[in-house]
Design a protein around this motif. Structure first.
Motif, short mmCIF file in Angstrom:
data_model
loop_
_atom_site.label_atom_id
_atom_site.label_comp_id
_atom_site.label_asym_id
_atom_site.label_seq_id
_atom_site.Cartn_x
_atom_site.Cartn_y
_atom_site.Cartn_z
N VAL A 165 -4.08 2.62 4.20
CA VAL A 165 -3.52 3.55 3.22
C VAL A 165 -3.26 4.92 3.85
O VAL A 165 -2.31 5.62 3.48
CB VAL A 165 -4.39 3.67 1.95
N CYS B 244 -0.03 4.85 5.46
CA CYS B 244 1.05 4.90 4.47
C CYS B 244 1.30 6.34 3.98
O CYS B 244 2.07 6.56 3.05
CB CYS B 244 0.72 4.00 3.28
N ARG C 57 -1.01 8.43 2.65
CA ARG C 57 -1.84 8.83 1.51
C ARG C 57 -3.00 9.71 1.98
O ARG C 57 -3.60 9.45 3.03
CB ARG C 57 -2.36 7.59 0.78
N ALA D 209 -3.89 7.21 -3.81
CA ALA D 209 -4.30 5.89 -3.33
C ALA D 209 -5.68 5.56 -3.86
O ALA D 209 -6.53 6.45 -4.03
CB ALA D 209 -4.30 5.81 -1.81
N VAL E 161 3.24 1.84 -9.01
CA VAL E 161 2.58 1.33 -7.79
C VAL E 161 3.63 0.61 -6.96
O VAL E 161 4.33 -0.26 -7.46
CB VAL E 161 1.44 0.35 -8.17
N PRO E 162 3.82 1.01 -5.71
CA PRO E 162 2.98 1.91 -4.91
C PRO E 162 3.49 3.34 -4.81
O PRO E 162 2.90 4.14 -4.09
CB PRO E 162 3.04 1.26 -3.53
N ALA F 277 -0.92 4.09 -4.27
CA ALA F 277 -1.08 2.85 -3.51
C ALA F 277 -2.42 2.21 -3.88
O ALA F 277 -3.42 2.91 -4.06
CB ALA F 277 -1.03 3.13 -2.01
N SER G 171 1.65 -3.68 -3.13
CA SER G 171 0.88 -2.61 -3.78
C SER G 171 0.67 -1.39 -2.88
O SER G 171 0.12 -0.37 -3.33
CB SER G 171 -0.48 -3.13 -4.24
N THR G 172 1.09 -1.50 -1.61
CA THR G 172 1.08 -0.33 -0.71
C THR G 172 2.45 -0.25 -0.06
O THR G 172 3.13 -1.25 0.11
CB THR G 172 0.00 -0.45 0.39
#
Length: 344
Positions: free
Chosen positions: A183, A186, A188, A252, A275-276, A280, A340-341
């Protein structure tokens, strides 16, 4: 009675080592060494024996082999969680490994009862199994069966509390670290954690790994600590609502299991969070009926339980052969990314 066509005598008995020896033109001892892969047999002689055995459709008597080697070709699998979602993949992996070695497995469910477990162990030893694999229902250490059993024992998923035993476990600290690193990668930065039951080592270990990864990135969990609860969707929904009230700008959430994560998804959807894109959601366990059917499908950590089962079987085979490798053997976790991410 007329002779069979071709002058060959019809066999009214099973083919024996003597028959193979006569056809191959070697001694019975040479046949035995050749079929059991022993050394000191010339390759051409071994090939001649194998061809003779194939021609006569010779199948070694497993009982006789057992008397010679002291082995029966059977292994006991003892679990406390036959209906559990963790035990079954481990057992599948174990039996897959057994199948490659023509080993039969006796499966017993102790249902978490120590008396029932002792009964099953006596029964399995009465069947002269070559070894035992004991599968736990959670990752917390369990009492050792001791060092007096006449066969090797491997503990899978739940380690023995005796370091001189052979145990195979999942690396839940690594799993938590991988989840948090994902995460963070990503983009976050405001990250919360909804964990499972605090009395479970797996819950605490996953949080510990996540905290390590966050600290390495100069971050910390929102609120300074994880929220511990139950391994349920209901807990995930409630905890997610609490987090959004306290930290409306979180981006997240790490969840201790797929069930918790699916509950978190429900709460985010109910509260209008995307989401995401807004938040996330990262899960654990890769329980496919949950993870793949969630909306959106869950990014999660696969604990590779079938691989754990295969590793337990390999260690047991080695121990039966005299190569005992005591201590804790760890199986790594694996990241599975889904909807979801997303990269920021």
């Amino acid at each position: 009675m007329p002779e069979p066509a071709g002058g060959f005598e019809k066999r009214s008995r099973p083919t024996t080592l003597r028959d193979v020896a006569e056809l191959a033109g070697v001694s019975i001892a040479t046949v035995s060494k050749s079929l059991n892969g022993r050394e000191h047999v010339h390759p051409k002689t071994r090939e001649r024996v194998l061809l003779a055995a194939e021609k006569l459709r010779f199948a070694p008597n497993s009982l006789a082999q057992g008397l010679l080697t002291g082995r029966t070709g059977t292994v006991g699998l003892l679990t406390s969680d036959m209906e559990g979602r963790f035990s079954l993949p481990i057992l599948v992996g174990t039996e897959d490994a057994f199948g490659t070695d023509s080993t039969s497995a006796f499966l017993c469910d102790a249902r978490g009862d120590a008396i029932r477990e002792k009964h099953h162990i006596r029964a399995l030893l009465g069947r002269r199994v070559d070894g035992l694999i004991v599968v736990g229902d959670k990752t917390d250490p369990r009492p050792s069966l001791g060092q007096t059993l006449p066969v090797p024992v491997v503990y899978a998923y739940a380690p023995s509390d005796d370091p001189s035993d052979i145990s195979v476990i999942s690396d839940n600290v690594q799993a938590g670290r991988i989840a948090a690193e994902h995460v963070i990668s990503c983009g976050r930065r405001r990250i919360a954690y909804v964990a499972g039951d605090i009395t479970y080592a797996a819950a605490r270990d996953r949080v510990a790994g996540a905290v390590d990864a966050l600290q390495a990135a100069g971050l910390e969990l929102l609120g300074g600590e994880a929220l511990y609860g139950a391994w349920t969707e209901e807990w995930g929904r409630g905890a997610m609502r609490t987090l959004l009230t306290r930290f409306p700008d979180l981006d997240a959430v790490l969840c201790g299991s797929d069930q918790i994560a699916r509950g978190a998804l429900d709460a985010l959807r109910d509260l209008g969070r995307s989401v995401p894109y807004d938040v996330a959601v990262m899960a654990h366990d890769n329980w496919e009926p949950i993870a793949t059917q969630a909306r959106p499908p869950l990014s999660t950590i696969d604990m590779q339980l079938e691989l754990l089962g295969r590793r337990a079987a390999e260690l047991l085979f080695d121990a039966i052969g005299g190569n005992v490798q005591p201590g804790i053997h760890t199986v790594s976790a694996k990241l599975v990314t889904r909807g979801s991410t997303a990269l920021a």
